[in-house]
Motif scaffolding. Structure first.
Motif, short mmCIF file in Angstrom:
data_model
loop_
_atom_site.label_atom_id
_atom_site.label_comp_id
_atom_site.label_asym_id
_atom_site.label_seq_id
_atom_site.Cartn_x
_atom_site.Cartn_y
_atom_site.Cartn_z
N PHE A 179 0.82 -1.22 0.00
CA PHE A 179 0.00 0.00 0.00
C PHE A 179 0.85 1.26 0.00
O PHE A 179 0.48 2.28 -0.58
N GLY A 180 2.02 1.19 0.64
CA GLY A 180 2.81 2.39 0.86
C GLY A 180 3.69 2.80 -0.31
O GLY A 180 3.80 3.99 -0.62
N THR A 181 4.33 1.84 -0.99
CA THR A 181 5.26 2.19 -2.05
C THR A 181 4.57 2.91 -3.22
O THR A 181 5.04 3.97 -3.66
N PRO A 182 3.45 2.39 -3.75
CA PRO A 182 2.76 3.14 -4.81
C PRO A 182 2.32 4.53 -4.35
O PRO A 182 2.37 5.49 -5.13
N TYR A 183 1.90 4.63 -3.08
CA TYR A 183 1.49 5.94 -2.56
C TYR A 183 2.64 6.94 -2.67
O TYR A 183 2.44 8.08 -3.13
N GLN A 184 3.83 6.54 -2.27
CA GLN A 184 4.97 7.45 -2.33
C GLN A 184 5.27 7.85 -3.77
O GLN A 184 5.55 9.02 -4.07
N ARG A 185 5.23 6.90 -4.67
CA ARG A 185 5.50 7.20 -6.09
C ARG A 185 4.45 8.14 -6.67
O ARG A 185 4.76 9.06 -7.44
N ILE B 79 -1.82 12.17 -6.07
CA ILE B 79 -2.82 11.84 -5.06
C ILE B 79 -3.91 12.91 -5.06
O ILE B 79 -3.63 14.10 -4.93
N THR B 80 -5.17 12.47 -5.19
CA THR B 80 -6.28 13.42 -5.22
C THR B 80 -7.12 13.40 -3.96
O THR B 80 -7.90 14.33 -3.71
N GLU B 81 -7.00 12.35 -3.14
CA GLU B 81 -7.79 12.29 -1.90
C GLU B 81 -7.04 11.45 -0.87
O GLU B 81 -6.65 10.32 -1.15
N GLU B 82 -6.87 12.03 0.30
CA GLU B 82 -6.32 11.29 1.45
C GLU B 82 -7.51 10.80 2.26
O GLU B 82 -7.91 11.41 3.25
N SER B 83 -8.10 9.69 1.88
CA SER B 83 -9.40 9.27 2.42
C SER B 83 -9.32 8.96 3.91
O SER B 83 -10.04 9.54 4.72
N ASP B 84 -8.46 8.01 4.29
CA ASP B 84 -8.27 7.63 5.69
C ASP B 84 -7.02 6.76 5.76
O ASP B 84 -6.27 6.65 4.79
N GLN B 85 -6.80 6.13 6.90
CA GLN B 85 -5.59 5.32 7.08
C GLN B 85 -5.50 4.19 6.06
O GLN B 85 -4.41 3.80 5.65
N HIS B 86 -6.64 3.68 5.62
CA HIS B 86 -6.66 2.50 4.77
C HIS B 86 -6.93 2.80 3.31
O HIS B 86 -7.05 1.86 2.51
N GLN B 87 -7.03 4.07 2.92
CA GLN B 87 -7.49 4.35 1.56
C GLN B 87 -6.98 5.70 1.07
O GLN B 87 -6.89 6.66 1.83
N TYR B 88 -6.65 5.77 -0.21
CA TYR B 88 -6.38 7.04 -0.90
C TYR B 88 -6.88 6.92 -2.33
O TYR B 88 -7.30 5.82 -2.76
N ARG B 89 -6.85 8.03 -3.07
CA ARG B 89 -7.35 8.02 -4.44
C ARG B 89 -6.38 8.76 -5.37
O ARG B 89 -5.69 9.68 -4.95
N PHE B 90 -6.38 8.32 -6.62
CA PHE B 90 -5.72 9.07 -7.70
C PHE B 90 -6.55 8.88 -8.95
O PHE B 90 -7.39 7.98 -9.02
N GLU B 91 -6.35 9.73 -9.96
CA GLU B 91 -7.17 9.59 -11.16
C GLU B 91 -6.42 9.75 -12.48
O GLU B 91 -6.97 9.42 -13.53
N THR B 92 -5.20 10.22 -12.47
CA THR B 92 -4.47 10.42 -13.72
C THR B 92 -3.40 9.35 -13.91
O THR B 92 -2.56 9.16 -13.04
N LEU B 93 -3.46 8.65 -15.03
CA LEU B 93 -2.42 7.71 -15.41
C LEU B 93 -1.39 8.48 -16.23
O LEU B 93 -1.74 9.16 -17.20
#
Length: 289
Positions: free
Chosen positions: A208-214, A221-235
């Motif tokens: 979960f952590g490595t892709p988040y950092q990249r 990153i478009t949303e820091e939802s909570d401890q267990h979730q985040y969002r992105f939308e652009t490839l």
């Protein structure tokens, strides 16, 4: 015995859990997804009139109320008994008159179009889908020409997924493994695409952590939802960071409370007039020998 151990590797994405598109009418959504396709409304969560979660094997459609959204492609399902599926869709056709609802068949699938234009391609169980009898097999998306190699690299280098690009009889593609029997498929088109309208898919990932950092390093990153979730939308191209395609991803860790929850799947052949005791549930897969 000589076993192909590499064939068991999933990559970092372990499950495609849901596709989310807004719908303006919960009644019509019930007619299409539940009565027509024969899927099951989640009996435990989102049971009001403003959102509906619909179970399909181990995955779901999420259908919150709002201005309609349309996936730029097709969602592929495995649903047993095409004749029964066809009959259910015929039974709701008059109730969906005046909408985008339509049905077409080929030798290999039946495609049903929702009242708001979302294409649902239904396949019968086959070895191509493993032991799955009911499930969400793939999401196939149309993307601009010249983007699929970069899209495959994005999922490999940033997300850590198994991904490849290539071409076949249908054209140029990128294929991403997102679960044991699930795929994200991107196909290039020279046709203009509709603007992105905010729909999303949800995936579970192991690291979960490595892709988040990249993603964070690239400002994605478009949303820091909570401890267990985040969002992105652009490839993006992982080297140049040039944008390639937009598709919102809701990314969850395997510690998320909803991970691997049991989903109820009813047998749509059951009725009060032709009831068979002990056959209320529909198994999502067959036991593997």
């Amino acid at each position: 015995m000589a076993y192909d151990r590499a064939a068991e590797t999933l990559g970092n994405i372990v499950h495609l859990e849901h596709v989310n598109t807004r719908v303006p009418d919960q009644r019509l959504a019930t007619l299409f997804y539940v009565s027509g396709l024969g899927l099951t409304r989640d009996p435990y969560l989102m049971t009001g009139v403003e959102n509906m979660w619909v179970n399909v094997g181990r995955s779901q459609f999420h259908l919150p109320s709002g201005a309609p959204q349309r996936l730029r492609g097709v969602t592929g399902l495995v649903i047993p008994d095409r004749a029964a599926l066809r009959a259910r869709l015929e039974a709701v056709a008059s109730h969906l008159a005046g909408t985008a609802f339509a049905v077409q068949e080929t030798a290999t699938y039946l495609e049903a179009v929702s009242p708001w234009g979302n294409r649902i391609r239904c396949h019968e169980p086959s070895p191509a889908f493993g032991a799955v009898q009911l499930g969400m097999a793939y999401v196939a998306l149309l993307v601009p020409q010249g983007t699929t190699a970069g899209i495959a690299a994005f999922y490999r280098d940033i997300i850590g997924a198994l991904a490849q690009s290539g071409d076949d009889e249908e054209g140029v593609f990128a294929r991403v493994r997102v679960g044991a029997e699930q795929t994200l498929l991107f196909r290039e088109t020279d046709q203009p695409l509709d603007p992105f309208d905010g729909h999303h898919i949800q995936i579970y990932i192991n690291d979960f952590g490595t892709p988040y950092q990249r993603l964070r390093e690239r400002g994605l990153i478009t949303e820091e939802s909570d401890q267990h979730q985040y969002r992105f939308e652009t490839l993006v191209d992982p080297q140049s960071t040039a944008p390639l395609f937009t598709l919102e991803h809701e990314v969850r860790s395997l510690r998320h409370p909803l991970y691997a929850r049991d989903l109820v799947n009813r047998n749509p052949a059951q009725s009060n007039l032709r009831y068979a005791p002990g056959r209320d549930a529909l198994p999502w897969s067959l036991p593997v020998a």
